[in-house]
Design an enzyme around this catalytic site. Structure first.
Site, mmCIF file in Angstrom:
data_model
loop_
_atom_site.group_PDB
_atom_site.id
_atom_site.type_symbol
_atom_site.label_atom_id
_atom_site.label_comp_id
_atom_site.label_asym_id
_atom_site.label_seq_id
_atom_site.Cartn_x
_atom_site.Cartn_y
_atom_site.Cartn_z
ATOM 1 N N GLY A 8 0.833 -1.209 0.000
ATOM 2 C CA GLY A 8 0.000 0.000 0.000
ATOM 3 C C GLY A 8 0.863 1.251 0.000
ATOM 4 N N ARG A 30 1.189 -5.162 -5.864
ATOM 5 C CA ARG A 30 1.237 -6.386 -5.070
ATOM 6 C C ARG A 30 1.648 -7.492 -6.049
ATOM 7 N NH1 ARG A 30 -2.662 -3.453 -1.755
ATOM 8 N NH2 ARG A 30 -1.590 -3.319 0.249
ATOM 9 N N ASP A 47 4.527 -4.526 6.353
ATOM 10 C CA ASP A 47 5.058 -5.814 6.818
ATOM 11 C C ASP A 47 5.082 -6.877 5.726
ATOM 12 O OD1 ASP A 47 2.329 -5.973 6.869
ATOM 13 O OD2 ASP A 47 2.190 -6.906 8.840
ATOM 14 N N THR A 70 3.800 2.968 5.824
ATOM 15 C CA THR A 70 2.385 2.558 5.862
ATOM 16 C C THR A 70 1.630 3.533 6.751
ATOM 17 O OG1 THR A 70 0.845 0.937 6.821
ATOM 18 C CG2 THR A 70 3.102 0.835 7.609
ATOM 19 N N ASP A 127 -0.739 2.734 8.588
ATOM 20 C CA ASP A 127 -1.314 1.992 9.722
ATOM 21 C C ASP A 127 -0.517 2.107 11.016
ATOM 22 O OD1 ASP A 127 -3.367 1.171 8.131
ATOM 23 O OD2 ASP A 127 -2.539 -0.817 7.710
ATOM 24 N N ASP A 148 1.753 0.162 12.050
ATOM 25 C CA ASP A 148 1.658 -1.167 12.660
ATOM 26 C C ASP A 148 2.956 -1.978 12.567
ATOM 27 O OD1 ASP A 148 1.628 -1.503 9.940
ATOM 28 O OD2 ASP A 148 0.024 -2.991 9.922
ATOM 29 N N ARG A 161 -6.758 -2.562 9.570
ATOM 30 C CA ARG A 161 -7.309 -3.917 9.662
ATOM 31 C C ARG A 161 -6.840 -4.626 10.925
ATOM 32 N NH1 ARG A 161 -6.254 -6.150 3.924
ATOM 33 N NH2 ARG A 161 -5.873 -3.950 3.634
HETATM 34 P P1 ADP Z 1 2.372 -4.149 2.676
HETATM 35 O O1 ADP Z 1 3.842 -4.129 2.383
HETATM 36 O O2 ADP Z 1 1.757 -2.795 2.557
HETATM 37 O O3 ADP Z 1 2.068 -4.855 3.973
HETATM 38 P P2 ADP Z 1 1.410 -6.496 1.166
HETATM 39 O O4 ADP Z 1 1.121 -7.305 2.384
HETATM 40 O O5 ADP Z 1 0.425 -6.503 0.069
HETATM 41 O O6 ADP Z 1 1.667 -4.950 1.493
HETATM 42 O O7 ADP Z 1 2.817 -6.996 0.585
HETATM 43 C C1 ADP Z 1 3.388 -6.391 -0.539
HETATM 44 C C2 ADP Z 1 4.125 -7.397 -1.383
HETATM 45 O O8 ADP Z 1 5.204 -7.967 -0.629
HETATM 46 C C3 ADP Z 1 3.327 -8.596 -1.833
HETATM 47 O O9 ADP Z 1 2.494 -8.342 -2.931
HETATM 48 C C4 ADP Z 1 4.444 -9.572 -2.204
HETATM 49 O O10 ADP Z 1 5.004 -9.240 -3.456
HETATM 50 C C5 ADP Z 1 5.476 -9.271 -1.107
HETATM 51 N N1 ADP Z 1 5.332 -10.294 -0.056
HETATM 52 C C6 ADP Z 1 4.358 -10.376 0.889
HETATM 53 N N2 ADP Z 1 4.512 -11.468 1.665
HETATM 54 C C7 ADP Z 1 5.602 -12.118 1.180
HETATM 55 C C8 ADP Z 1 6.291 -13.336 1.525
HETATM 56 N N3 ADP Z 1 5.867 -14.111 2.526
HETATM 57 N N4 ADP Z 1 7.379 -13.675 0.797
HETATM 58 C C9 ADP Z 1 7.812 -12.913 -0.213
HETATM 59 N N5 ADP Z 1 7.218 -11.766 -0.582
HETATM 60 C C10 ADP Z 1 6.126 -11.365 0.081
#
Ligand code: ADP
Length: 319
Positions: A11, A72, A103, A125, A127, A129, A171
């Protein structure tokens, strides 16, 4: 180290541009070549990688969103996707990477480090968090956006003598609801980190009405439930005219506040310093106004802690 990369992922949050600018300029200051990777891990896999100059990051410090775009990418969760990403980094001669995101993005950064590619995480972020930092880049801007919206809604709430339920993002973390609720004198704040009692909420609203209060503001973090459901439950239980506003994506946009621009500049520059010092697999943060860094694995194994004293205070001030 001669060449580093930077990407934004997950995000978007206001201040990411200021962080990108800091990585690029601090890198060039140290005679590094800096490459911008577009669309997060998707662009990394696709090789959407471009050399950045001092001027590439001109005129962006005050802009929301991210000039590198974000995405994503499910493929990056697989070993094959991660290996493709590392191949691209090697192809461009990049030796260290800064990942700005939340995260989820840090999970990807952790994987890269495990595969031997030095990566540093910068928390971006709204959030707030991420463990290991008092504030994440974008939280302060989102907080002020929410405050501005509540102030406006309050005018209507007062004029029409209505109760307003305002649903904000979060969330898993109630920071945005808690801070904005405290800043705007909300009567009730519902956050995912604390249980609530509907009877207590109703009796507080009724008490307020009995002492002549004509309107109320109830903050709901999205992780607690749907704002419209709460609105319905409250109007049924109290007979008060209730309206619901879901603030949605306006919370993510806008020009970053001074606080977020400074935080992003400090954290982005710190990430470059850490790469140059040979660090890998760490996240940067700010604690008690000091720049800190922590092991990414340790950060990802912890749960975000909300300030429960502040939550208690919000309840004490809205008796
Ligand atoms: P944020 O970073 O805002 O928490 P997301 O949870 O959507 O956003 O994560 C962003 C991107 O990070 C995902 O679309 C993916 O490409 C990568 N990612 C998330 N989890 C994993 C994981 N367990 N292993 C490798 N890459 C990951």
């Amino acid at each position: 180290m001669k060449r580093i990369g930077v990407l934004t992922s997950g995000g978007d949050s206001p201040g990411m541009n200021a962080a990108i600018r800091a990585v690029v300029r601090k890198g060039i200051y140290h005679d590094l070549e800096v490459y911008g990777i577009k669309y997060g891990y998707s662009g990394l896999i696709a090789g959407d990688i471009h050399k950045m100059e001092l001027g590439s990051v001109g005129d962006i410090i005050h802009r929301g969103g991210t000039m590198l775009y974000t995405a994503r990418c499910e493929e990056f969760k697989t070993l094959e996707g991660q290996q493709k990403g590392i191949e691209q980094l090697k192809k461009f001669g990049i030796e260290g990477l800064v990942v700005i995101g939340g995260d989820g993005s840090f999970q990807g950064a952790k994987k890269l480090t495990e595969h031997g590619f030095p990566t540093i995480g910068v928390p971006g972020t709204i959030d707030n968090d991420i463990p290991g930092t008092d504030f994440t880049i974008g939280f302060d801007t989102a907080l002020n956006t929410v405050i501005d919206a509540i102030d406006k809604i309050r005018d209507t709430a007062t004029s029409h003598e209505r109760t307003y339920v305002i649903e904000v993002m979060g969330r898993h973390a109630g920071d945005l609801a808690l801070w904005s609720g405290l800043a705007d004198g909300a009567e009730t704040i519902l956050i995912p980190e604390a249980d609530f009692d509907m009877d207590q909420i109703v009796s507080r609203l009724n008490r307020g009405q009995e002492r002549g209060k004509k309107h109320s503001i109830i903050m709901v973090a999205e992780g607690v439930g749907n704002g419209f459901d709460f609105g319905k439950r409250i109007s049924e239980a109290t007979n008060m005219e209730t309206r619901v506003t879901v603030l949605g994506h306006i919370q993510r946009g806008g020009s970053p506040t001074g606080f977020d621009r400074v935080l992003a500049s400090r954290l982005g520059a710190k990430a470059v310093d850490l790469l140059l010092a040979g660090e890998a697999g760490v996240t940067v943060g700010i604690q008690n106004n000091k720049l800190v860094h922590h092991d990414i694995e340790e950060i990802l194994s912890q749960n975000h802690q909300i300030d429960l004293d502040m939550y208690k205070l919000s309840q004490e001030l809205s008796i």
